[in-house]
Design an enzyme around this catalytic site. Structure first.
Site: not given
Ligand code: PLP
Length: 393
Positions: A198, A324
């Site tokens: 990438s 989270c």
């Protein structure tokens, strides 16, 4: 405030030389590379050059490179292609520590009738070889294993694994998004059939990537459309980005030896100083077999997010090993797969350097970090408990 950017496994700054290479292809040389006129043809030639530069970084032939939009697309294309080209095989194998680009697709496929093996790793992040080789059967369509881990930097022995997988006639794909440009990735010596890289991890822009497909590998396109990429990925080429990616590959290859050595020295200086200066810290992963730019460090008894927020106040960018999700802080699947204790996994920080990182920046981090850790520990009930237990003992 100056930014000290130690989050290069998330993304990198686009190199000035890359930007310069791209600029003419927005406003001046904007032809379609597929057009018959020479204005477009000129762009087509430049894309051919980018393909050569990309191939060179990977020890590949230019025809073996397909440009895509991101590492995730390259991974998806490789995996779907392997399944499409072998419709009778229903078993696929990967590791427990893959990037979500592979992990989540394999989980999705497990809901679609595929038998999926997630091979465990040990406490150092090393693949369980016996488990891996025992899992391969005549029904196995594909093995997909990352070359180097994005969180810990731990390198899998891809050359050896690919060789053994190919002996069994099974397709082998490797996600080399973090490895390419940081360590040698040479398809002349590794028998993988497909490989993902990438751009934005190697100082090219976001939105461009490549999939290597070895000559002779049965391939089924993911984006079906025009004849671009020799019919293997439809869609008008992302011209400027591809040209920038080619330049970034050329630069990465030229920096592979001495540049990466410098980065390793700075990473080791950072790590050693933290280990010797702060108590109850550990490095996650096999330290002798890692990407030169990556350090995952656990600071026990505190939350990685709190460390990040306090570092952020000083302009220091890093990332944590927790995600989270829906209000609960879960340690990353990588650290959990390695069996890192919860008290350590929660307090893990990933520092990832690049050739832009300087000694001065590292020393600044080393000046700011210890008081941050000390302050957070004075507020931590777990640290208080630990101190109490130590004093009783
Ligand atoms: N694979 C690995 C190992 C990665 O680290 C990443 C990105 O962090 C990807 C795949 C996805 O790449 P992209 O962001 O280009 O889709």
């Amino acid at each position: 405030m100056d930014i000290i950017y130690l989050d290069n496994n998330a993304t990198t700054r686009v190199d000035q030389e890359v930007v310069q290479e791209m600029l003419p292809y927005f406003h001046e040389l904007y032809g379609n590379p597929s057009s018959m006129h020479s204005f477009g043809g000129e762009v087509g030639n430049k894309i051919a050059e980018a393909r050569e530069q990309t191939a060179r970084l990977l020890g590949a032939e230019p025809e073996e490179i397909i440009f895509t939009s991101c590492g995730t697309e390259s991974d998806s294309t490789a995996i779907w292609s392997a399944l499409q080209s072998q419709p009778d095989k229903k078993h696929i194998v990967t590791s427990r520590v893959e990037h979500p680009a592979v992990k989540n697709l394999f989980e999705h496929l497990s809901q679609k009738g595929y038998r999926v093996t997630f091979v465990p790793v040990d406490a150092k992040g090393r693949l369980d070889r016996d488990y891996f080789f025992d899992s391969l059967t005549e029904d196995t369509a594909l093995v997909s294993l990352m070359w180097a881990n994005n969180e810990t930097g731990v390198i899998f022995p891809i050359q050896e694994l690919a060789e053994k997988v190919k002996e069994k006639g099974i397709l082998f794909h490797s996600d080399a998004v973090q490895a390419a440009g940081k360590i040698p990735v040479d398809m002349n010596t590794v028998q993988a059939d497909m490989l993902s890289v990438s751009g934005h991890k190697i100082h090219a822009p976001k939105g461009v990537a490549a999939l290597y497909v070895r000559k002779g590998t049965k391939f089924s396109p993911f984006l079906i459309g025009g004849h671009q990429e020799r019919g293997r990925r439809g869609g008008t080429e992302n011209t400027a980005q591809i040209i920038g990616f080619g330049k970034a590959c050329e630069l990465a290859l030229s920096r592979l030896k001495s540049g990466q050595q410098n980065i390793r020295k700075l990473r080791d200086h950072l790590e050693q100083s933290i280990l010797s200066g702060i108590s109850k810290v550990m490095v996650n992963g096999e330290t002798g077999n890692r990407l030169p730019n990556t350090s995952s460090i656990s600071f026990e008894f505190i939350e990685g997010e709190s460390i990040l927020l306090m570092l952020d106040k000083f302009g220091i960018c890093a990332s944590s090993g927790s995600a989270c999700t829906s209000g609960s802080l879960e340690p990353s699947h990588v650290l959990r797969a390695m069996g890192v204790p919860y008290t350590a996994a929660h307090g893990s920080i990933r520092f990832s350097l690049s050739h832009y990182t300087t000694r001065k920046e590292i020393d600044y981090v080393l000046q700011k970090l210890p008081p941050i850790i000390e302050r957070l520990r004075t507020m931590s009930p777990f640290w208080a408990e630990y101190q109490k237990a130590c004093s009783v003992a």
